[in-house]
Design an enzyme around this catalytic site. Sequence first.
Site, PDB file in Angstrom:
ATOM      1  N   GLU A   1      -9.651  -1.700   5.278  1.00 23.82           N
ATOM      2  CA  GLU A   1     -10.292  -1.533   6.762  1.00 23.82           C
ATOM      3  C   GLU A   1     -11.789  -2.454   6.881  1.00 23.82           C
ATOM      4  OE1 GLU A   1      -8.539   0.165   8.441  1.00 23.82           O
ATOM      5  OE2 GLU A   1      -8.241   2.282   7.839  1.00 23.82           O
TER       6      GLU A   1
ATOM      7  N   HIS B   1      -7.224  -4.512  10.137  1.00 21.25           N
ATOM      8  CA  HIS B   1      -7.139  -4.325   8.697  1.00 21.25           C
ATOM      9  C   HIS B   1      -5.668  -5.229   8.332  1.00 21.25           C
ATOM     10  CE1 HIS B   1      -4.655  -0.320   9.653  1.00 21.25           C
ATOM     11  NE2 HIS B   1      -3.782  -1.227   9.506  1.00 21.25           N
TER      12      HIS B   1
ATOM     13  N   ASP C   1       0.977  -1.058  -0.071  1.00 22.64           N
ATOM     14  CA  ASP C   1       0.126  -0.102   0.075  1.00 22.64           C
ATOM     15  C   ASP C   1       0.856   1.373  -0.064  1.00 22.64           C
ATOM     16  OD1 ASP C   1       1.033  -0.338   2.428  1.00 22.64           O
ATOM     17  OD2 ASP C   1      -1.164  -0.742   3.375  1.00 22.64           O
TER      18      ASP C   1
ATOM     19  N   ASN D   1      -7.388  -2.508  14.255  1.00 16.25           N
ATOM     20  CA  ASN D   1      -8.726  -2.719  14.039  1.00 16.25           C
ATOM     21  C   ASN D   1      -8.669  -4.238  13.092  1.00 16.25           C
ATOM     22  OD1 ASN D   1      -7.837  -2.002  11.496  1.00 16.25           O
ATOM     23  ND2 ASN D   1      -9.301  -0.235  11.229  1.00 16.25           N
TER      24      ASN D   1
HETATM   25  C1  F6R Z   1       1.513  -1.601   6.160  1.00 18.52           C
HETATM   26  C2  F6R Z   1       0.183  -1.942   6.245  1.00 18.52           C
HETATM   27  C3  F6R Z   1      -0.583  -2.044   7.491  1.00 18.52           C
HETATM   28  C4  F6R Z   1       0.219  -2.404   8.762  1.00 18.52           C
HETATM   29  C5  F6R Z   1      -0.561  -2.143  10.202  1.00 18.52           C
HETATM   30  C6  F6R Z   1       0.190  -2.629  11.174  1.00 18.52           C
HETATM   31  O1  F6R Z   1       2.059  -1.592   4.876  1.00 18.52           O
HETATM   32  O2  F6R Z   1      -0.356  -2.526   5.174  1.00 18.52           O
HETATM   33  O3  F6R Z   1      -1.511  -2.924   7.521  1.00 18.52           O
HETATM   34  O4  F6R Z   1       1.066  -3.611   8.317  1.00 18.52           O
HETATM   35  O5  F6R Z   1      -1.216  -0.921   9.950  1.00 18.52           O
HETATM   36  O6  F6R Z   1       1.120  -1.561  11.443  1.00 18.52           O
HETATM   37  P1  F6R Z   1       2.212  -1.453  12.496  1.00 18.52           P
HETATM   38  O7  F6R Z   1       3.268  -2.762  12.146  1.00 18.52           O
HETATM   39  O8  F6R Z   1       2.878  -0.168  12.469  1.00 18.52           O
HETATM   40  O9  F6R Z   1       1.775  -1.845  13.962  1.00 18.52           O
END
Ligand code: F6R
Length: 239
Positions: A141, A136, A66, A134
């Site tokens: 989301e 994701h 992403d 959440n």
């Molecule tokens: C990042 C992504 C997100 C993160 C998620 C966890 O490319 O797609 O889904 O993996 O938000 O983020 P952290 O690792 O910072 O807790």
Amino acid sequence: MKIFVDTPEKIAAAVAQEYVALLAEKPDAVLGFATGSTPLGLYAELARLCAEKRISFRDVSTFNLDEYLGLDGTHDQSYRYFMNKNLFEKIDIDIARTRVPSGVNTDPETAARYDKDIESAGGIELQLLGLGNNGHIGFNEPGTPFGSVTHIVELTDSTRQANKRFFNSIDEVPTHSVTMGIKTVMNARRIILIALGKGKADIVKKFIQGDVTPEVPASVLQLHPFAEVYLDFEAASLL
Ligand code: F6R
């Protein structure tokens, strides 16, 4: 899903060894990478192994999950910048074969073309995932249809709040991003999700032991034939 529970350091080392084994067998594998805090230990370990010539990314191609909409790759909070700094500049990869969805000049059609590019490259061999508070995966989301391909999404308040730690203020956190869809992720032949820390314990329990539902996007991994989940003791504490 196979579940492994260990310390963050041992998880980084163990997952790095999965990449060593994979690239020994398939040096030109297509890899799916993630950003965020979670993979930093793994990326440091991969860089170390590469410096010691125990792994090579010379023939690898990559697709990231992403990117924030509106940030170009030179912005220090863009995911392109993150990948260059934390991994690509530290390994022997050909930067021309690394892809991150474009955060600029992206409309629904150009976004969906990312799936075609992944397919043309032969499909993703191993997709790495973190886990949002959440549930994701990527920026899919809660409520994202399981059939979704790469698309533009509006970020939830909780995700923007969670990510504001990297920006000067909440106002600077982009409101939209472009992300691989759930179907894009599920098309990967193998998936490794890492979740670390107490803050993830609730959602870890939900996605592993709860119903498979778009309301908990990561729960879709229960349906993947080769999904592995690496948890530290805190993230696994409610299982
Ligand atoms: C990042 C992504 C997100 C993160 C998620 C966890 O490319 O797609 O889904 O993996 O938000 O983020 P952290 O690792 O910072 O807790």
